[in-house]
Design a protein around this motif. Structure first.
Motif, PDB file in Angstrom:
ATOM      1  N   HIS A 153      49.205   0.692  18.694  1.00  0.00           N
ATOM      2  CA  HIS A 153      50.204  -0.353  20.227  1.00  0.00           C
ATOM      3  C   HIS A 153      49.058  -0.245  21.084  1.00  0.00           C
ATOM      4  N   ASN A 154      49.501  -0.897  22.079  1.00  0.00           N
ATOM      5  CA  ASN A 154      48.280  -1.167  23.672  1.00  0.00           C
ATOM      6  C   ASN A 154      48.009   0.465  23.931  1.00  0.00           C
ATOM      7  N   CYS A 155      46.722   0.761  24.579  1.00  0.00           N
ATOM      8  CA  CYS A 155      46.476   1.664  25.330  1.00  0.00           C
ATOM      9  C   CYS A 155      47.540   1.109  26.445  1.00  0.00           C
ATOM     10  N   PRO A 156      47.970   2.387  26.667  1.00  0.00           N
ATOM     11  CA  PRO A 156      49.511   2.302  28.112  1.00  0.00           C
ATOM     12  C   PRO A 156      48.178   2.448  29.786  1.00  0.00           C
ATOM     13  N   VAL A 157      47.271   1.372  29.394  1.00  0.00           N
ATOM     14  CA  VAL A 157      46.376   1.375  30.894  1.00  0.00           C
ATOM     15  C   VAL A 157      45.806   0.071  30.579  1.00  0.00           C
ATOM     16  N   CYS A 158      45.649  -0.256  29.498  1.00  0.00           N
ATOM     17  CA  CYS A 158      44.760  -1.635  29.764  1.00  0.00           C
ATOM     18  C   CYS A 158      45.737  -2.517  29.253  1.00  0.00           C
ATOM     19  N   GLU A 181      37.395   6.141  28.435  1.00  0.00           N
ATOM     20  CA  GLU A 181      37.253   5.586  29.916  1.00  0.00           C
ATOM     21  C   GLU A 181      38.522   5.381  31.165  1.00  0.00           C
ATOM     22  N   CYS A 182      39.998   5.220  29.822  1.00  0.00           N
ATOM     23  CA  CYS A 182      40.781   5.337  30.824  1.00  0.00           C
ATOM     24  C   CYS A 182      41.574   5.897  31.035  1.00  0.00           C
ATOM     25  N   VAL A 183      41.585   7.124  30.513  1.00  0.00           N
ATOM     26  CA  VAL A 183      41.704   8.134  30.812  1.00  0.00           C
ATOM     27  C   VAL A 183      40.756   8.788  32.218  1.00  0.00           C
ATOM     28  N   ARG A 184      39.793   8.727  32.353  1.00  0.00           N
ATOM     29  CA  ARG A 184      39.002   9.230  33.583  1.00  0.00           C
ATOM     30  C   ARG A 184      38.869   7.899  34.504  1.00  0.00           C
ATOM     31  N   GLU A 185      39.048   7.044  34.277  1.00  0.00           N
ATOM     32  CA  GLU A 185      39.864   6.850  35.321  1.00  0.00           C
ATOM     33  C   GLU A 185      41.138   7.529  35.728  1.00  0.00           C
ATOM     34  N   MET A 186      42.207   7.322  35.114  1.00  0.00           N
ATOM     35  CA  MET A 186      43.293   8.177  35.693  1.00  0.00           C
ATOM     36  C   MET A 186      43.047   9.198  36.462  1.00  0.00           C
ATOM     37  N   GLU A 187      42.288  10.108  35.774  1.00  0.00           N
ATOM     38  CA  GLU A 187      41.953  11.158  36.317  1.00  0.00           C
ATOM     39  C   GLU A 187      41.172  11.565  37.790  1.00  0.00           C
TER      40      GLU A 187
END
Length: 279
Positions: A153-158, A181-187
């Motif tokens: 599936h697609n990354c839920p952020v990008c 990198e999307c997790v780090r951006e969320m944090e």
């Protein structure tokens, strides 16, 4: 006049081969549009750009590639590791199933028959989870939570498709997958819950203790002293009947504050309050 061997040597030593995605000494002819590209990623980026007519956008069917062009002598030929004309090795790592070439063998590439594609990191370090439908580090073999087709599936952020992404992926405690990198951006934006299921993505006990202190130091007005509300815990799924508080509501089952109000008047999740507490 240089010999063919000298031309190959000069070409290799110059490092002027491959693309931003792979170091290789060949190009591919796309079976879908009959055009020549350095690799499938170059094709997909070009054919899915904003300048391309939406009706013409498409990805290359990687397993259908049948022709490659040697970057040294320009000979077009069937897919194989060594050029039939000049003999140059077009990729130190070569997979006949994926029609894939790469000179950077430090990636420890390997082909996974169950994934149907090549992976990096060394086959001895990974196992294929049949339920999740992808390869995971052996360190996770007895600890990960299975989610059906977790990376299909697609990354839920990008929203980039995860199964064959070139970026690092992490598996959250809930089993859902996302770009690292999307997790780090969320944090960075104080978001500590899974974008898919809202479960906490890390140990939040320190923040829960802070919320305990904040609630104890913030008495509610008399009008709200006996107001009760129903909440749903995003972490354990339990429903609780708790005393209303403007800061947050604590799950009676697992003691998490990652909850949302379901009945009892105006209210919501504790996400906004959590963001304030961690600033």
């Amino acid at each position: 006049m240089s010999t063919e061997f000298e031309a190959q040597s000069n070409f290799t030593e110059s490092g002027n081969y491959g693309c931003s995605h792979y170091r290789r000494k060949c190009k591919i002819r796309a079976p879908c549009c009959n055009e020549v590209f350095d690799c499938r990623h170059c094709h997909n980026e070009a054919k899915n750009s904003l300048e391309t007519n939406p009706l013409d956008r498409h990805d290359i069917p990687r397993h259908d590639v049948t022709k490659v062009i040697c970057s040294v002598c320009g000979t077009e030929q069937d897919v194989q590791q060594n050029c039939i004309n000049c003999g140059v090795c077009m990729g130190k790592y070569f997979c006949a199933k994926c029609k894939f070439f790469d000179d950077d063998i430090a990636k420890n590439q390997y082909h996974c028959d169950e994934c149907g594609i090549c992976r990096t990191g060394g086959q001895e370090n990974f196992f294929h989870c049949k339920q999740c439908g992808c390869c995971y580090s052996k360190l996770m073999k007895d600890a990960h939570r299975c989610v059906e087709r977790a990376m299909h599936h697609n990354c839920p952020v990008c929203f980039e498709f995860l199964f064959d992404t070139m970026k690092d992926i992490t598996v959250l405690p809930c089993g859902h997958t996302i770009h690292l990198e999307c997790v780090r951006e969320m944090e960075q934006h104080y978001r500590y819950s899974c974008p898919v299921c809202s479960k906490s993505i890390c140990d939040m006990s320190r923040l829960w203790r802070k919320l305990d202190q904040e609630i104890a130091a913030t008495p509610m007005p008399d009008i709200y002293q006996n107001k009760m509300v129903w909440i749903l815990c995003n972490d354990c799924g339990a429903n609780s009947h708790v005393r209303f508080h403007i800061v947050a509501h604590k799950c009676l089952s697992c003691k998490s504050y990652n909850t949302r109000q379901t009945q009892g008047g105006a209210g919501g999740s504790c996400s906004s309050g959590m963001a304030e507490m961690v600033r």
